[in-house]
Design a protein around this motif. Structure first.
Motif, PDB file in Angstrom:
ATOM      1  N   ILE A   1       0.697  -1.279   0.029  1.00 48.43           N
ATOM      2  CA  ILE A   1      -0.004   0.042   0.160  1.00 48.43           C
ATOM      3  C   ILE A   1       0.800   1.372   0.140  1.00 48.43           C
ATOM      4  O   ILE A   1       2.130   1.114   0.108  1.00 48.43           O
TER       5      ILE A   1
ATOM      6  N   ASP B   1      -4.905  -0.380  -1.094  1.00 42.12           N
ATOM      7  CA  ASP B   1      -5.218   0.787  -0.371  1.00 42.12           C
ATOM      8  C   ASP B   1      -6.914   0.552  -0.498  1.00 42.12           C
ATOM      9  O   ASP B   1      -7.632   0.767   0.497  1.00 42.12           O
TER      10      ASP B   1
ATOM     11  N   SER C   1     -10.023  -0.548   2.786  1.00 41.01           N
ATOM     12  CA  SER C   1     -10.697   0.577   3.187  1.00 41.01           C
ATOM     13  C   SER C   1     -12.182  -0.059   3.894  1.00 41.01           C
ATOM     14  O   SER C   1     -12.642   0.823   4.645  1.00 41.01           O
TER      15      SER C   1
ATOM     16  N   VAL D   1      -5.024   3.961   5.038  1.00 44.82           N
ATOM     17  CA  VAL D   1      -5.601   4.183   3.795  1.00 44.82           C
ATOM     18  C   VAL D   1      -6.889   5.362   3.690  1.00 44.82           C
ATOM     19  O   VAL D   1      -7.396   5.437   2.659  1.00 44.82           O
TER      20      VAL D   1
ATOM     21  N   TYR E   1      -2.938   8.375   2.519  1.00 42.72           N
ATOM     22  CA  TYR E   1      -2.259   7.937   1.252  1.00 42.72           C
ATOM     23  C   TYR E   1      -1.825   9.137   0.609  1.00 42.72           C
ATOM     24  O   TYR E   1      -0.506   8.765   0.269  1.00 42.72           O
TER      25      TYR E   1
ATOM     26  N   TYR F   1      -8.077   9.408  -4.167  1.00 42.24           N
ATOM     27  CA  TYR F   1      -6.702   9.277  -4.258  1.00 42.24           C
ATOM     28  C   TYR F   1      -6.191  10.037  -5.531  1.00 42.24           C
ATOM     29  O   TYR F   1      -4.990  10.532  -5.363  1.00 42.24           O
TER      30      TYR F   1
END
Length: 358
Positions: free
Chosen positions: A156, A194, A198, A206, A211, A288
């Motif tokens: 991750i 990631d 979650s 995450v 991140y 992300y």
């Protein structure tokens, strides 16, 4: 086309076939060997003037996708051994889309190598999968195979720092590399695991903020410790599309013939949850990617000598619309060889043969 805020063309290689002598011949080439030559020149004026033939070193960070896990699938034909086939637990690093260096493999690294035969860093060969914690020294690597593919299966964003613990010293050790003066590219692709994590009980690592912090810390470590480098940052895609695509598919080897008993349901925790959990994965993926673009813009707003970052979004990649055979039949979760080749080939030049950074 990606445009730099000050319109400085970066003849990257990022999508590799930039500054081609003939775009039409590149689009019809049947193999990497048929790609046209670049016009001769004395060398780059700086990081915003790089071409594929300027890159001496390629490297990569990421998870099992970059590691090439299970990409050859399982062969049930003559000579196949079913689920006991070692291909089910093998990383085919030499065929990984971003960093594979096996002869004949269709990869980003081999595209670059076509223009610079002295390229260093591509992974070659394969080995059994290894898993390492995000805060421990991994002693199970195969440096002669991995070379500069620092990806860790199961990784991750938090794992990037441990990957750099391997990558930077290994890069410095390469005998044919001048660490101080040779130009380098490091591709980073992270975020699938990631998303899948979650839905668990421990999600602190995450979150969008976590991140982003982990990715930015890795990029800053590269900027501070690796001279003459371009970071090729790849966006995240919606992993959730795999769920519906693989439901009930015999290709995916459902256990006991139950349509939803597929290995990817074990590998991705959110696949064992509700439709809302999978929708939340998509939201997280978009966040992300937005964070990656924010990091990208931050660095490009600054002036760095010998450092640049490029960002390639993947939010428009519709996993659910891909042929099922693009997934490995080991688990119908990891991309197979066709997907790896396809990803490497989508990095094509635009109509003006230039790639720019925004």
């Amino acid at each position: 086309m990606l445009n730099h805020s000050n319109n400085k063309t970066i003849g990257l290689f990022l999508l590799v076939l930039s500054v081609l002598a003939s775009l039409s011949s590149a689009l019809t080439a049947s193999s990497i060997a048929d790609c046209p030559a670049l016009p001769a020149r004395s060398g780059p004026a700086g990081v915003h003037d790089l071409r594929p033939d300027d890159i001496k070193v390629v490297a990569a960070l990421g998870d099992s996708i970059m590691a090439g896990f299970a990409l050859e699938g399982i062969n049930d034909g003559p000579g196949g051994t079913g689920i006991l086939n070692l291909s089910a637990i093998t990383e085919f690093r030499g065929k990984s889309w971003g960093i594979g260096g096996d002869d004949g493999a269709i990869t980003l690294a081999n595209f670059v190598k076509h223009y610079n035969s002295s390229l260093e860093g591509p992974a070659v060969g394969k080995h059994l999968v290894f898993l390492c914690g995000d805060d421990e020294n991994c002693n199970y690597r195969h440096p002669d195979i991995d070379i500069l593919n620092a990806a860790i299966s199961g990784g991750i964003a938090k794992t990037l720092n441990a990957e750099l613990d391997y990558l930077i010293p290994r890069m410095m050790q390469l005998p044919n590399v001048n660490f101080a003066t040779d130009w380098k590219m490091i591709t980073i692709q992270i975020g699938s695991n990631d998303q899948c994590a979650s839905c668990g009980d421990n999600t602190a690592d995450v979150t969008v903020e976590a991140y982003g912090n982990y990715v930015e810390a890795a990029i800053e470590r590269i900027r501070s410790n690796v001279p003459r480098v371009i970071v090729n940052l790849v966006g995240t895609f919606n992993v959730s599309g795999v769920y519906d695509l693989t439901m009930g598919q015999e290709y995916c080897r459902p256990l006991f013939n139950q349509p939803d008993w597929i290995l990817n349901r074990i590998l991705c925790e959110c696949f064992r949850g509700s439709e809302e959990d999978r929708a939340n994965m998509d939201t997280l993926s978009a966040q992300y990617s937005a964070k990656l673009h924010e990091i990208y813009q931050k660095y490009n707003a600054q002036q760095h000598d010998g450092f640049a970052i490029a960002y390639t979004p993947a939010t428009n990649l519709n996993i659910g619309g891909l042929p099922l055979e693009t997934l490995s039949n080991v688990d119908c979760f990891h991309p197979g060889i066709r997907a790896h080749e396809w990803v490497s080939k989508i990095y094509c030049p635009t109509e003006d043969d230039r790639i720019r950074i925004d």
